[in-house]
Design a protein around this motif. Structure first.
Motif, PDB file in Angstrom:
ATOM      1  N   TYR A   1      90.605  22.120  66.640  1.00  0.00           N
ATOM      2  CA  TYR A   1      89.754  23.314  66.537  1.00  0.00           C
ATOM      3  C   TYR A   1      88.523  23.028  65.695  1.00  0.00           C
ATOM      4  CZ  TYR A   1      92.887  26.603  68.830  1.00  0.00           C
ATOM      5  OH  TYR A   1      93.629  27.269  69.752  1.00  0.00           O
TER       6      TYR A   1
ATOM      7  N   VAL B   1      91.323  21.823  62.500  1.00  0.00           N
ATOM      8  CA  VAL B   1      92.769  21.986  62.652  1.00  0.00           C
ATOM      9  C   VAL B   1      93.226  21.224  63.900  1.00  0.00           C
ATOM     10  CG1 VAL B   1      94.657  23.626  62.957  1.00  0.00           C
ATOM     11  CG2 VAL B   1      92.621  24.307  61.667  1.00  0.00           C
TER      12      VAL B   1
ATOM     13  N   PRO C   1     108.489  26.828  67.209  1.00  0.00           N
ATOM     14  CA  PRO C   1     108.292  27.839  66.166  1.00  0.00           C
ATOM     15  C   PRO C   1     106.849  28.318  66.133  1.00  0.00           C
ATOM     16  CG  PRO C   1     108.376  25.659  65.188  1.00  0.00           C
ATOM     17  CD  PRO C   1     108.658  25.476  66.655  1.00  0.00           C
ATOM     18  N   SER C   2     106.600  29.385  65.383  1.00  0.00           N
ATOM     19  CA  SER C   2     105.257  29.947  65.291  1.00  0.00           C
ATOM     20  C   SER C   2     104.268  28.916  64.754  1.00  0.00           C
ATOM     21  CB  SER C   2     105.310  31.162  64.367  1.00  0.00           C
ATOM     22  OG  SER C   2     104.076  31.807  64.378  1.00  0.00           O
TER      23      SER C   2
ATOM     24  N   CYS D   1     103.132  26.251  66.364  1.00  0.00           N
ATOM     25  CA  CYS D   1     103.346  24.876  66.798  1.00  0.00           C
ATOM     26  C   CYS D   1     102.362  24.457  67.885  1.00  0.00           C
ATOM     27  CB  CYS D   1     104.774  24.691  67.295  1.00  0.00           C
ATOM     28  SG  CYS D   1     105.093  25.535  68.839  1.00  0.00           S
ATOM     29  N   GLY D   2     101.533  25.392  68.344  1.00  0.00           N
ATOM     30  CA  GLY D   2     100.515  25.025  69.330  1.00  0.00           C
ATOM     31  C   GLY D   2     100.843  25.407  70.761  1.00  0.00           C
TER      32      GLY D   2
ATOM     33  N   GLU E   1     104.006  34.537  76.032  1.00  0.00           N
ATOM     34  CA  GLU E   1     104.951  35.503  75.454  1.00  0.00           C
ATOM     35  C   GLU E   1     104.822  36.880  76.096  1.00  0.00           C
ATOM     36  OE1 GLU E   1     105.705  35.295  71.422  1.00  0.00           O
ATOM     37  OE2 GLU E   1     104.781  33.340  71.101  1.00  0.00           O
TER      38      GLU E   1
ATOM     39  N   HIS F   1     108.673  31.955  71.937  1.00  0.00           N
ATOM     40  CA  HIS F   1     109.294  31.359  70.752  1.00  0.00           C
ATOM     41  C   HIS F   1     110.764  31.765  70.693  1.00  0.00           C
ATOM     42  CE1 HIS F   1     107.917  35.323  69.161  1.00  0.00           C
ATOM     43  NE2 HIS F   1     109.160  35.322  68.775  1.00  0.00           N
TER      44      HIS F   1
HETATM   45  N1  LIG Z   1      90.717  29.564  66.982  1.00  0.00           N
HETATM   46  C1  LIG Z   1      91.366  28.784  66.120  1.00  0.00           C
HETATM   47  N2  LIG Z   1      90.707  28.096  65.183  1.00  0.00           N
HETATM   48  C2  LIG Z   1      91.352  27.290  64.325  1.00  0.00           C
HETATM   49  N3  LIG Z   1      92.679  27.095  64.319  1.00  0.00           N
HETATM   50  C3  LIG Z   1      93.397  27.758  65.224  1.00  0.00           C
HETATM   51  C4  LIG Z   1      92.798  28.651  66.167  1.00  0.00           C
HETATM   52  N4  LIG Z   1      93.771  29.158  66.952  1.00  0.00           N
HETATM   53  C5  LIG Z   1      94.922  28.643  66.494  1.00  0.00           C
HETATM   54  N5  LIG Z   1      94.720  27.795  65.470  1.00  0.00           N
HETATM   55  C6  LIG Z   1      95.734  27.019  64.752  1.00  0.00           C
HETATM   56  O1  LIG Z   1      96.356  26.154  65.676  1.00  0.00           O
HETATM   57  C7  LIG Z   1      97.742  26.094  65.472  1.00  0.00           C
HETATM   58  C8  LIG Z   1      98.491  26.472  66.728  1.00  0.00           C
HETATM   59  O2  LIG Z   1      98.230  27.818  67.037  1.00  0.00           O
HETATM   60  P1  LIG Z   1      98.876  28.530  68.295  1.00  0.00           P
HETATM   61  O3  LIG Z   1      98.257  29.876  68.413  1.00  0.00           O
HETATM   62  O4  LIG Z   1      98.756  27.645  69.464  1.00  0.00           O
HETATM   63  O5  LIG Z   1     100.386  28.675  67.834  1.00  0.00           O
HETATM   64  P2  LIG Z   1     101.611  29.274  68.656  1.00  0.00           P
HETATM   65  O6  LIG Z   1     102.582  28.170  68.862  1.00  0.00           O
HETATM   66  O7  LIG Z   1     101.154  30.000  69.855  1.00  0.00           O
HETATM   67  O8  LIG Z   1     102.217  30.287  67.592  1.00  0.00           O
HETATM   68  P3  LIG Z   1     102.842  31.750  67.840  1.00  0.00           P
HETATM   69  O9  LIG Z   1     104.230  31.573  68.304  1.00  0.00           O
HETATM   70  O10 LIG Z   1     102.794  32.353  66.460  1.00  0.00           O
HETATM   71  O11 LIG Z   1     101.964  32.466  68.805  1.00  0.00           O
HETATM   72  C9  LIG Z   1      98.028  27.005  64.297  1.00  0.00           C
HETATM   73  O12 LIG Z   1      98.168  26.227  63.159  1.00  0.00           O
HETATM   74  C10 LIG Z   1      96.830  27.883  64.199  1.00  0.00           C
HETATM   75  O13 LIG Z   1      96.581  28.231  62.863  1.00  0.00           O
END
Ligand SMILES: Nc1ncnc2c1ncn2[C@@H]1O[C@H](COP(=O)(O)OP(=O)(O)OP(=O)(O)O)[C@@H](O)[C@H]1O
Ligand SMILES: [Mg+2]
Lengths: 350, 282
Positions: free
Chosen positions: A13, A17, A38-39, A41-42, A160, A193
């Protein structure tokens, strides 16, 4: 209909990140693949990269026979169901479904036909004139599905989609989505998740952790042979018990561990593989004290502590013979039920 | 209120009624005074009941104004005010909606910089920059023209800022869903963003219209030709112009008519508010 090939995908990102790294994954035509983890994880990031809502920092993404890295979402022949549905609030249900078709220049009678057909399939025919605000959460969810369905895309993407529904409706929609996908045979990528949702729906499961793939396999594969301690702890509820091999050896179970590799310093045991009845010789035998009984209907969870007084374990029984909390138990498990791991790398051995 | 204290209740009502009276009384006086014959006011006593000359006074004001003092008929000034207020309102809305759309939904170089530039102009209302603005308008030959009346007032960022704030509350998923549905930026703007903003735009319309209608200093400064007088400044001209006593009955009739259009705009737009509130949601 199309296969998806993820060739070494990365996402970094803007802020630096690293959300997703080293993703190598082939999804066959018509397959239902679930991304679980888990939350944070991408999962969403990876799905949105496939959708075209996030740029791909590195790697190559192929849908069907086209590399789609540079294509807009609309050109990728995908349809997406959003977590909060993202229905257009000022449009009727009919127009919500028809909007994407109109933008593609589909002719009016054809739009009408497809919308009616999708509405019938999802049993939302009675609401076509209503605005999203006039629908219940479950009905909105169906409309969101309908919007993906009418497009007749090569790939369905779900982020989800059931997480805003109550538990009962979630189970019902889970079954319906799965049946619908079987019937249409459309390649699907589904993010959740909820590991139960993942297990029940997936043809193949992809477990993500920290932006990387931990394991790919059929739900039963992943369940019965978790590749890492992370997967072992994440898939299955209650989670797998993890015991130091040294502890087992010290308690007279050296025999049971003799079949495992020498560097297996961590041993996993599923709660349902443990019982109160003696098993064939060579099995594991553990003395423990019952801390807490947790009846969960068809089964009961026993929270116990081993005689060292520290190590806690969970046991899952379908039949509880009159136990009281505080009682001393002897637990048994067959040697075949042991999952050997190397503690340092977290990898499965054998 | 759950609590029911008679004394507190009485007290608050007295205060409220006093407040309302304070606001309503001048309006009442204007309405009462407008239908009196000219002689009434020379006695120095303010009447509290309407006079008999309603039709005549309003007709005079409407068609002649106070020609001796050089003010044109009300009809012309009302038209000028309407043109100015509409030009300002529509101009402001058009610019602010488009620029807010750009700032919220597009990533372009120096985006934040431009936002701050726009935001800075909030701190420069017409009154502050009136001298240089006058110079510019004069150099461009826009004195005594509708363009001169409205264009300098269009350039302010209040509306841009408010529209931006609203756009930021529209869930991002809607834009993403539209992208997946094959809607480009302009299509998204037209089919989704605008319909969702209608209520807010209507509210802004009302605010901007009243702002434009009530402009006083700027029209006073740049119009010397009575053809371009607006009603709010016209009232002032009616009071101070000429060398006889102000014709208060005509002034009051003018005041009443000047206050009417903003009221009508509010009443008309209120219907749209309610409609918007009941039919859309974010
Ligand atoms: N627009 C963004 N800019 C910077 N970092 C981001 C952005 N979107 C997500 N992230 C980061 O990327 C990582 C993955 O995010 P993601 O939304 O893919 O998680 P997820 O697995 O879908 O989680 P959840 O189950 O909570 O939805 C996280 O650490 C998040 O903080
Ligand atoms: Mg997510």
């Amino acid at each position: 209909m199309a296969a998806i090939v993820m060739d070494n995908l990365h996402k970094v990102y803007a802020g630096g990140v690293r959300a997703v790294s080293d993703i190598m994954l082939d999804i066959a035509d018509g397959e239902f693949v679930v991304l679980v983890g888990p939350s944070g994880c991408g999962k969403s990031t990876l799905l949105r990269m496939v959708a075209g809502l996030e740029t791909i920092t590195e790697g190559r993404l192929t849908i069907g026979d086209r590399v789609v890295n540079a294509l807009e979402p609309a050109e990728r022949d995908i349809a997406m169901v959003f977590q909060n549905y993202a229905l257009y609030p000022h449009m009727s249900v009919f127009n919500n479904l028809a909007y994407g078709l109109r933008n593609r220049g589909v002719l009016k009678p054809e739009i009408e036909r497809r919308v009616r057909e999708a509405a019938a399939m999802l049993e939302i025919g009675a609401f076509l004139d209503r605005k999203p605000r006039q629908l219940s959460g479950g009905q909105r969810q169906r409309v969101a599905m309908g919007r993906a369905l009418v497009r007749e895309p090569a790939v369905f993407l779900f982020d989800e989609p059931l997480s805003n529904l109550d538990a009962k409706l979630r189970v019902q929609m889970r079954v319906e989505i799965k049946q619908l996908q079987r019937r249409l045979g459309t390649t699907s990528l589904y993010v959740t998740h909820d590991q139960l949702e993942a297990m029940t729906m997936a043809d193949r499961l992809v477990v993500l952790n920290g932006g990387r793939i931990e394991q790919v396999g059929t739900p039963m594969d992943v369940y019965s042979r978790p590749a890492t301690t992370f997967v072992a702890g994440f898939i299955g509820s209650p989670a797998m018990n993890m015991l130091p091999a040294s502890l087992l050896r010290a308690n007279g179970n050296a025999d049971a561990l003799s079949g495992l590799p020498g560097n297996a310093d961590l041993v996993g045991l599923r709660p349902e593989d443990i019982g109160l009845d003696a098993v064939a010789p060579g099995g594991v035998r553990l003395q423990a004290r019952l801390d807490l009984l947790e009846p969960a209907g068809a089964e009961t969870h026993l929270h116990v502590r081993l005689i060292d007084g520290k190590t806690r374990m969970t046991v899952r029984l379908s039949h509880v013979p009159g136990l009281t909390e505080g009682a001393d138990l002897v637990l048994h498990a067959p040697a075949a039920a042991l999952h050997p791991f190397e503690a340092e790398s977290g990898h499965r051995l054998l | 209120m759950v609590e029911n204290r008679p004394l507190g209740n009485l007290l608050s009502h007295v205060v409220l009624i006093f407040g309302v009276a304070l606001v309503v009384f001048p309006i009442y006086v204007a309405i009462i005074a407008s239908p009196h014959p000219p002689g009434t006011f020379l006695r120095g006593v303010m009447p509290l009941l309407p006079g008999p000359n309603a039709l005549e006074n309003y007709r005079t004001a409407w068609t002649e104004g106070r020609s001796r003092a050089g003010t044109p008929p009300i009809s012309l000034m009302l038209t000028n005010s309407l043109i100015m207020a509409l030009a300002i309102t529509i101009g402001k809305l058009a610019i602010s909606i488009i620029s807010a759309f750009a700032i919220v939904y597009f990533r372009f170089p120096f985006r934040i910089f431009f936002f701050w530039i726009i935001f800075l102009t909030l701190m420069l209302p017409v009154e502050v920059r009136i001298v240089p603005t006058f110079q510019v308008v004069a150099d461009l030959g826009m004195l005594n023209s509708y363009a001169g009346l409205s264009i300098p007032l269009i350039a302010s960022a209040t509306a841009t800022f408010l529209v931006r704030q609203f756009f930021m509350t529209v869930p991002e998923e809607l834009m993403e869903a539209a992208r997946v549905d094959g809607a480009g930026p302009m299509k998204f703007f037209r089919d989704i963003l605008l319909p969702l903003s209608i209520t807010n735009i209507a509210a802004l319309f009302v605010i901007m219209f009243i702002y434009g209608w009530n402009q006083y200093l700027w029209p006073l400064l740049i119009t010397t030709d009575p053809e371009y007088y607006t009603i709010v400044m016209g009232i002032q001209r009616m009071v101070t112009g000429g060398d006889s006593e102000p014709l208060w009955h005509l002034v009051m009739a003018t005041v009443v008519m000047a206050a009417l259009p903003p009221v009508l705009v509010i009443l008309f737009m209120q219907r749209l508010f309610v409609k918007g509130l009941t039919e859309t949601e974010k």
